[in-house]
Scaffold this active site. Structure first.
Site, PDB file in Angstrom:
ATOM      1  N   CYS A  96      -8.231  -5.724  11.118  1.00  0.00           N
ATOM      2  CA  CYS A  96      -8.432  -4.571  11.548  1.00  0.00           C
ATOM      3  C   CYS A  96      -7.904  -3.120  10.891  1.00  0.00           C
ATOM      4  O   CYS A  96      -6.961  -3.289  10.362  1.00  0.00           O
ATOM      5  CB  CYS A  96      -7.721  -4.347  13.089  1.00  0.00           C
ATOM      6  SG  CYS A  96      -7.626  -2.864  13.777  1.00  0.00           S
ATOM      7  N   CYS A  99      -5.815  -0.801  12.186  1.00  0.00           N
ATOM      8  CA  CYS A  99      -4.636  -1.331  12.516  1.00  0.00           C
ATOM      9  C   CYS A  99      -3.710  -1.249  11.490  1.00  0.00           C
ATOM     10  O   CYS A  99      -2.307  -0.784  11.274  1.00  0.00           O
ATOM     11  CB  CYS A  99      -4.273  -2.689  13.190  1.00  0.00           C
ATOM     12  SG  CYS A  99      -5.419  -3.050  14.421  1.00  0.00           S
TER      13      CYS A  99
END
Length: 174
Positions: A96, A99
């Protein structure tokens, strides 16, 4: 996924391109171009563990805890709810990008608020899938804030400003 597939094929195509360049016909009266430099392999990518390091800050007061298994996730969640503890659950994934962008913000917040543990949960961990659907985790990063054993806030996405203000609100309640 298509980009990753193309990137995985790239090393196999490079020797073909070099062979095609080397097989150009010789033209009389024109100087031969200098041969291309030998192909070298690209620098290795940093390991995922380095990209997602949860090493405490230099002052040693970080409150980040990496949840290592589905069993420990269940145990921690039960303890937070039963003992009415403040906590933040940070749902993330190694693939991600947002993230990764939030990692420095989370690290800073874990050092700024050492009395509020931040539990980092990898959504791809074995055995966690059903628990995540029960908690309605549908995208990452997602942050759940707990106070007195119940969920009091949620931040979905890479919104650093909202994350910081929600963390500050939780801290003021302590």
């Amino acid at each position: 996924m298509a980009l990753a597939h193309r990137l995985c094929r790239l090393p196999r195509l490079l020797p073909l391109a070099a062979a095609a360049a080397a097989s150009k016909p010789y033209l009389p009266g024109k100087p031969s171009p200098a041969p291309p430099p030998p192909l070298s392999s690209p620098p290795p990518f940093p390991s995922l563990s380095r990209l997602f390091s949860t090493t405490p800050s230099s002052s040693g007061d970080s409150s980040m805890v990496v949840v290592g298994s589905a069993e420990s996730f269940t145990s921690i969640m039960s303890k937070v709810e039963a003992e009415k503890l403040p906590a933040v659950f940070y749902y993330t994934a190694v693939w991600c990008g947002p993230c990764r962008a939030m990692a420095p913000v989370i690290s800073k917040l874990s050092s700024r608020y050492p009395k509020i543990p931040i539990y980092k949960v990898d959504i791809d961990m074995d055995g966690v899938g059903s628990k995540l659907s029960d908690l309605k985790i549908f995208s990452v990063p997602t942050f759940h804030f707990y106070y007195q054993g119940r969920k009091t806030g949620e931040v979905v996405g890479a919104n650093a400003t909202k994350l910081e203000s929600t963390m500050e609100s939780l801290h003021k309640q302590l």
